[in-house]
Every structure is written in structure tokens, then in C-alpha cells.
Write an enzyme that holds these catalytic residues in place. Structure first.
Site, PDB file in Angstrom:
ATOM      1  N   LYS A 198       4.703   4.253 -10.044  1.00  0.00           N
ATOM      2  CA  LYS A 198       3.433   4.182  -9.303  1.00  0.00           C
ATOM      3  C   LYS A 198       2.278   3.934 -10.268  1.00  0.00           C
ATOM      4  O   LYS A 198       1.361   3.156  -9.973  1.00  0.00           O
ATOM      5  CB  LYS A 198       3.242   5.472  -8.509  1.00  0.00           C
ATOM      6  CG  LYS A 198       4.292   5.632  -7.408  1.00  0.00           C
ATOM      7  CD  LYS A 198       4.346   7.055  -6.863  1.00  0.00           C
ATOM      8  CE  LYS A 198       5.400   7.210  -5.767  1.00  0.00           C
ATOM      9  NZ  LYS A 198       5.632   8.604  -5.401  1.00  0.00           N
ATOM     10  N   GLU A 204       0.825  -1.219   0.000  1.00  0.00           N
ATOM     11  CA  GLU A 204       0.000   0.000   0.000  1.00  0.00           C
ATOM     12  C   GLU A 204       0.854   1.263   0.000  1.00  0.00           C
ATOM     13  O   GLU A 204       0.525   2.255  -0.640  1.00  0.00           O
ATOM     14  CB  GLU A 204      -0.921  -0.025   1.223  1.00  0.00           C
ATOM     15  CG  GLU A 204      -1.936   1.098   1.286  1.00  0.00           C
ATOM     16  CD  GLU A 204      -2.933   1.060   0.133  1.00  0.00           C
ATOM     17  OE1 GLU A 204      -2.744   1.871  -0.789  1.00  0.00           O
ATOM     18  OE2 GLU A 204      -3.868   0.249   0.147  1.00  0.00           O
ATOM     19  N   ASP A 206       9.422   8.276 -11.159  1.00  0.00           N
ATOM     20  CA  ASP A 206       8.778   7.846  -9.907  1.00  0.00           C
ATOM     21  C   ASP A 206       7.258   7.751 -10.130  1.00  0.00           C
ATOM     22  O   ASP A 206       6.621   6.776  -9.718  1.00  0.00           O
ATOM     23  CB  ASP A 206       9.108   8.864  -8.802  1.00  0.00           C
ATOM     24  CG  ASP A 206       8.440   8.534  -7.486  1.00  0.00           C
ATOM     25  OD1 ASP A 206       8.868   7.567  -6.840  1.00  0.00           O
ATOM     26  OD2 ASP A 206       7.476   9.235  -7.111  1.00  0.00           O
TER      27      ASP A 206
HETATM   28  N1  HSE Z   1       9.904  11.241  -4.056  1.00  0.00           N
HETATM   29  C1  HSE Z   1       8.566  10.801  -3.829  1.00  0.00           C
HETATM   30  C2  HSE Z   1       7.654  11.996  -3.990  1.00  0.00           C
HETATM   31  C3  HSE Z   1       8.428  10.210  -2.457  1.00  0.00           C
HETATM   32  O1  HSE Z   1       8.151  13.128  -4.128  1.00  0.00           O
HETATM   33  O2  HSE Z   1       6.449  11.836  -4.010  1.00  0.00           O
HETATM   34  C4  HSE Z   1       7.258   9.311  -2.299  1.00  0.00           C
HETATM   35  O3  HSE Z   1       7.277   8.222  -3.182  1.00  0.00           O
END
Ligand code: HSE
Length: 433
Positions: free
Chosen positions: A207, A131, A203
Site C-alpha cells: 500500500k 481506490e 501488506d
Molecule cells: N489484511 C488487510 C488488513 C486487509 O488487515 O488491513 C485490507 O487490505
């Protein structure tokens, strides 16, 4: 089930220390909710001597996270090391192979090896819970996998990177340049160790790959995502967007299209009146379009020790209760393959900013190149005039109605070739409501 659930945590930085604190704070409540006592039996970290702000005297220390993962001292392995290979991967695989459930916050690992790890967890009949890997404290995995099981999902999209949203918000609100805002985000601890992961959109893509699999029953495939970061968004774009009634957000979007599931990460114009446009700073948000619920938006903290620990502890509580959801909703073997939908096929409106030579016929020429391709313009605005009226370039902003990426690219190439513009045009996709 044994009355005590013994957990081992590998990686005791900000999130790990918050997990230990939360487990202590919620000790009674967790026992009442799960019927079991959750105990941190062992940890593994780089520096044994470091003061972590909690009493480690009764906790066994392992130098090697893989040894911890295999240890008889634990029932559940919590991976907070990070990284898509190396010790994190090896330790998670080891724990699963030893028949131990795993809780992880590692989006990069799941984006790359999620399918194999899910298959291993299924085979060993243990949980693989993650999660915390998407949108920090927002329970989006559970929402998609369990909460919306009665829906067919059309689109899932969101602000999945706090660093980018923080930078874009600060640039817009305080008219501060990109570099200064990035430094501030790093100082506040939001950014990844390598901030190009944040600002380059990777990133968000990690996700999104997880969310798309859960939403559409497809294999996780980060390679099928078209990724653009926020490096080229300028203050001029943010200002023009604001005046036109939009905000610019870095969105991850996965949607059903006639060509397949389109997955993309890029700076996006969203109408200021939408829920997602209101989300400022480090906050994350995910919107789901689905047939039965119509539209659902979850907003909350996407990063930070406590928010991420909240999701980790929720997974631990599920496992303590004996809940073992299939990691990706469907059995691994039932997940369908995704094929990359090329951005050229994307359909939608566009914001285009051109540096146009201020001379008669320029507007007409640009409009002609658009019209030749059937691109209909919602607005065309010249923003100011060259001070000396000598034909120096002036910014012109176009908003198109829905068209295709292919046609927009062709029109912009033709406009450049005509010599109407001084530099490569900026274009930003507009997300439909
Ligand atoms: N580097 C990520 C962000 C941290 O800025 O959302 C959380 O995954």
C-alpha cells in the site's frame, strides 16, 4: 456513451458480494449521479453453485476470469481475485488490452505490476482505478492524486494494515499476548490468507508503494521499501510506551529527505496526543504533510466487505461518468525513478529497551557509549530491580533525541560487546510529529 454500463466482476467473495449489494442499493442514486445505469452483467468465481446472497439468474457466469475480461458482454472489468500473478494479473491485462476499463482492489498486483498496467491503460485510453487497494474505505488515492494537486507533499504516513493495528491495540488494552490477538484477527476475517503478509509488514509495504508514487511522482517500487513487521513488539514495549506517553503503531512512511524519498514500514512510537495514535482496532489512518494544507489526516475502515466495496463502487461511478484519471497522476513516462534510501541514513529519535545487568557502572557505561557518538538522551529509566539483588538483568528504557540509525546501531553493538546487557536490545523508531 451508452446509457447502460455493463460490468463483469471476477472474484465474488465478501467484497464482491458487497459490491453487488451496494450497486443494487444505490441503483437510483448512481443513475442520478452518473447519468447511466450500472448493471452487473457477468461474474466469475471458483464455485458457481455457492449461495452469494443475491439473485444471479440474470447474470452470466464465467468459470474463467480471463474469458470474462475479454468478453463482449462487459464494458468494465472489476478484479477482486487477489494475488500478484496468475489469473488476477492475466485477467487485468486482458481487459486492458481489449480496451476495457478496470477497477481493482489488488494492492499486491499494483505494487508489483502497477507501472506496466498503468502504461497499458494509458496506451489503450481506458481507466485503471484502484481506490480500494489502499486503506479500504478511505478515499486516499483520490485525495493524493486530485484533492492535493495544488500541494507539494513532504511526507505521507499511516496505519495501512487493520490486522496489525488490531493486534497492537488489543495487546495494549487487554494485555493479551501477540498469538492470541492474531488468532482473533483471523477469526474476525481481517487478516490476509497468509497472515505473515500482515504481521510481517508486506501488506503495508504494498500500500505504501502505491501512496509514495502518488505523493512524489515516482515509480511504484516496493523493493525500495525497508520492511519490518510487528512480530518482535512485546507487551513490555507496549507498557513502557504507554508510561512514556507513546503508542506503538505499525506505520508505512514515505518522506522526502536530502538522500531521496525514504520509504519504510516498521513498528513506530507515536506520541499519544497525535491523531494517528488515537486510531485503534482495525481502523486505518493516513496523514499527509503538505505545504499548502499543512497536515491532513483521514481515518476510516481499512478492510471489510462494505468499506472496500464503497471504494470499488466509487471507482465504478467515476468510470460511468466518463472520468479517466491517469492511474498514477503523472503519465507513466514522467514518473521518476526511486532509489532505496538505506535505513542506516534514517534520522529520528529512538526508544531502546535493554536487559541490563544490575551492577554499578552499567548506566554510566551505556551513557558513555551513547555520548561517544553524540547521541543525546531524553530519558533513561530503570524499570524495577532484580528481586535477589544478585546482578540479574533489569529492564532499562532509553529515549534518545534525534540521531541517525547508523549511530544507534553502533552504540548498541558497543554496549553488547561491553557485556552490560543480557540480550539483544530492542529498539523502536520514534516518528516525529
Ligand atoms: N489484511 C488487510 C488488513 C486487509 O488487515 O488491513 C485490507 O487490505
Amino acid at each position: 456513451m451508452a446509457e447502460i454500463l455493463r460490468i463483469g466482476i471476477a472474484g465474488v467473495g465478501t467484497v464482491g458480494a458487497s459490491v453487488v449489494r451496494l450497486l443494487a442499493q444505490q441503483d437510483e442514486a448512481l443513475r442520478a449521479r452518473t447519468g447511466r445505469k450500472v448493471v452487473v452483467s457477468a461474474i466469475s468465481a471458483r464455485d458457481k453453485a455457492k449461495d452469494r446472497g443475491f439473485d444471479t439468474s440474470a447474470i452470466k457466469f464465467f468459470d474463467d476470469p480471463v474469458a470474462l475480461a475479454a468478453s463482449e458482454d462487459i464494458d468494465l472489468f472489476v478484479e477482486l481475485i487477489g494475488g500478484d500473478e496468475g489469473p488476477a494479473r492475466l485477467a487485468v491485462e486482458t481487459a486492458l488490452k481489449h480496451g476495457k476499463s478496470v477497477v481493482t482492489a489488488n494492492k499486491a498486483l499494483l505494487a508489483k505490476h502497477g507501472l506496466a498496467l498503468a502504461a497499458l491503460a494509458e496506451e489503450k485510453r481506458v481507466a485503471l482505478a484502484y481506490e480500494a487497494s489502499v486503506a479500504g474505505g478511505i478515499p486516499i488515492v483520490k485525495t493524493l492524486r486530485e484533492g492535493l494537486a495544488g500541494n507539494s507533499i513532504e511526507r505521507v504516513y499511516g496505519i495501512l494494515n487493520g490486522t496489525c493495528n488490531y493486534i497492537l491495540s488489543k495487546m495494549e488494552m487487554e494485555e493479551m499476548p501477540f498469538d492470541v490477538c492474531l488468532k482473533e484477527a483471523q477469526r474476525l476475517g481481517y487478516a490476509e490468507a497468509d497472515p505473515t503478509f500482515d504481521i510481517g509488514g508486506f501488506d503495508t509495504a504494498h500500500k505504501l508503494a502505491i501512496l509514495a508514487s502518488l505523493a512524489f511522482g515516482t515509480e511504484i517500487d516496493a523493493e525500495a521499501i525497508s520492511v519490518e513487521g510487528i512480530e518482535h513488539v512485546t507487551l513490555a514495549d507496549l507498557k513502557a510506551a504507554e508510561e512514556l506517553g507513546y503508542r506503538i503503531k505499525l506505520l508505512g512512511v514515505a518522506q522526502r529527505t536530502p538522500h531521496g524519498v525514504e520509504q519504510r514500514v516498521h513498528p513506530t512510537m507515536v506520541r499519544k496526543t497525535t491523531s494517528i495514535a488515537q486510531v485503534m482496532g482495525v481502523t486505518n489512518a493516513v496523514t499527509i504533510d503538505a505545504d499548502a494544507v499543512h497536515e491532513l489526516t483521514l481515518v476510516g475502515p481499512g478492510a471489510g466487505g462494505n468499506a472496500t466495496a464503497s471504494a470499488v463502487v466509487a471507482d465504478i461511478a467515476d468510470i460511468a461518468r466518463g472520468v479517466r484519471s491517469r492511474p498514477l497522476g503523472l503519465p507513466r513516462a514522467a514518473l521518476s525513478k526511486v532509489k532505496r534510501v538505506e535505513m542506516q541514513r534514517h534520522e529520528g529519535g529512538y526508544y531502546i529497551r535493554l536487559a541490563v545487568f544490575d551492577k554499578p557502572g552499567a548506566f554510566a557505561g551505556i551513557a558513555t557509549r551513547m555520548a561517544e557518538r553524540g547521541i543525546s538522551l531524553e530519558s533513561i529509566v530503570q524499570r524495577g530491580r532484580g528481586a535477589d539483588k544478585t546482578g540479574a538483568p533489569v529492564p532499562v528504557v532509553l529515549i534518545t533525541y534525534a540521531t541517525t540509525e547508523k549511530l544507534v546501531r553502533e552504540a548498541l553493538d558497543a554496549i553488547m560487546a561491553d557485556g552490560f546487557v543480557a540480550e539483544r536490545p530492542q529498539s523502536i523508531r520514534i516518528e516525529r510529529e
